[in-house]
Write a protein that holds these residues in place. Structure first.
Motif, mmCIF file in Angstrom:
data_model
loop_
_atom_site.group_PDB
_atom_site.id
_atom_site.type_symbol
_atom_site.label_atom_id
_atom_site.label_comp_id
_atom_site.label_asym_id
_atom_site.label_seq_id
_atom_site.Cartn_x
_atom_site.Cartn_y
_atom_site.Cartn_z
ATOM 1 N N GLY A 106 89.415 -11.090 20.606
ATOM 2 C CA GLY A 106 89.018 -12.123 19.655
ATOM 3 C C GLY A 106 90.003 -13.256 19.490
ATOM 4 O O GLY A 106 89.762 -14.179 18.726
ATOM 5 N N LEU A 130 82.140 -8.492 21.650
ATOM 6 C CA LEU A 130 82.512 -9.015 20.347
ATOM 7 C C LEU A 130 83.862 -8.434 19.948
ATOM 8 O O LEU A 130 84.234 -7.347 20.405
ATOM 9 C CB LEU A 130 81.468 -8.620 19.306
ATOM 10 N N TYR A 134 83.391 -6.963 13.250
ATOM 11 C CA TYR A 134 82.534 -8.123 13.050
ATOM 12 C C TYR A 134 81.466 -7.769 12.021
ATOM 13 O O TYR A 134 81.202 -6.613 11.742
ATOM 14 C CB TYR A 134 81.882 -8.574 14.362
ATOM 15 N N GLU A 135 80.869 -8.823 11.476
ATOM 16 C CA GLU A 135 79.776 -8.657 10.522
ATOM 17 C C GLU A 135 78.494 -9.102 11.201
ATOM 18 O O GLU A 135 78.462 -10.133 11.869
ATOM 19 C CB GLU A 135 80.044 -9.532 9.294
ATOM 20 N N HIS A 136 77.431 -8.324 11.051
ATOM 21 C CA HIS A 136 76.133 -8.657 11.625
ATOM 22 C C HIS A 136 75.314 -9.389 10.579
ATOM 23 O O HIS A 136 75.215 -8.946 9.431
ATOM 24 C CB HIS A 136 75.409 -7.384 12.078
ATOM 25 N N TYR A 145 76.650 -12.784 14.729
ATOM 26 C CA TYR A 145 77.799 -11.912 14.513
ATOM 27 C C TYR A 145 78.974 -12.792 14.121
ATOM 28 O O TYR A 145 79.200 -13.838 14.728
ATOM 29 C CB TYR A 145 78.112 -11.125 15.786
ATOM 30 N N ALA A 147 83.162 -12.875 13.109
ATOM 31 C CA ALA A 147 84.481 -12.233 13.052
ATOM 32 C C ALA A 147 85.513 -13.337 12.879
ATOM 33 O O ALA A 147 85.530 -14.306 13.637
ATOM 34 C CB ALA A 147 84.758 -11.444 14.328
ATOM 35 N N GLN A 151 81.447 -17.578 14.612
ATOM 36 C CA GLN A 151 80.073 -17.079 14.667
ATOM 37 C C GLN A 151 79.613 -17.005 16.119
ATOM 38 O O GLN A 151 79.814 -17.939 16.895
ATOM 39 C CB GLN A 151 79.156 -18.013 13.875
ATOM 40 N N TYR A 152 79.012 -15.866 16.470
ATOM 41 C CA TYR A 152 78.525 -15.603 17.823
ATOM 42 C C TYR A 152 77.024 -15.359 17.798
ATOM 43 O O TYR A 152 76.485 -14.899 16.794
ATOM 44 C CB TYR A 152 79.174 -14.336 18.396
#
Length: 174
Positions: A106, A130, A134-136, A145, A147, A151-152
């Motif tokens: 990351g 990822l 991370y947060e979904h 996602y 982190a 944002q991904y």
């Protein structure tokens, strides 16, 4: 009488092998926990180096950064702007807008003056994995996602699932 000796020797060898496997598994689990971001540990590894950056005295071991917090350490991303002589061995090259970045857990590195500087995630970067924590988010049926303020979005590259950096907040990596 030879049979019981063979039996005892076989049992002894099985116990020794089991003990070695258990020790190896525990060492691997400890390595994973110590390198997982946001993990709080009592102390950084003994062989870690002290690195002062922006008035914070980090401990660094195998490119994993430990930040002191209330007498303990928390695993964090490499701080933005810090320079290193060598990249982590597992860093992956990523080309975005004709610039070659290197991503590791990351953190993004960019070559500058025979060193590598940690920079914000470049929008448009495609990464295979990822970051560990991370947060979904689901927004209007779309999956995202997040982190460290990055944002991904999952995308297909050929027939493989990758993740594209689509937004970097002003508070990324803080």
């Amino acid at each position: 009488m030879k049979e019981p000796k063979k039996y005892i020797r076989t049992i002894f060898l099985m116990i020794v092998i089991s003990a070695l496997v258990l020790v190896a598994e525990r060492a691997e689990a400890q390595r994973r926990v110590q390198g997982q971001r946001y993990t709080i540990v009592k102390s950084a590894p003994k062989s870690s180096l002290k690195v002062s950056y922006n008035n914070v005295e980090y401990r660094v071991h195998n490119h994993v950064y430990y930040k002191p917090v209330k007498g303990k350490h928390i695993v964090v991303s490499a701080p933005l702007g810090i320079r290193v002589k060598r990249l982590p061995a597992a860093a992956s090259p990523i080309v975005v807008r004709n610039h070659v970045y290197y991503e590791y857990q990351g953190s993004y590195y960019l070559a500058q003056d025979e060193e590598y500087v940690v920079v914000q995630a470049p929008v448009g970067a495609l990464v295979e994995h990822l970051p560990e924590e991370y947060e979904h988010l689901e927004i209007n049926g779309e999956h995202y996602y997040v982190a460290d303020g990055v944002q991904y979005k999952a995308v297909l590259k050929g027939d493989e699932l990758w993740y594209e950096v689509i937004k970097v907040s002003d508070k990324a990596y803080s």
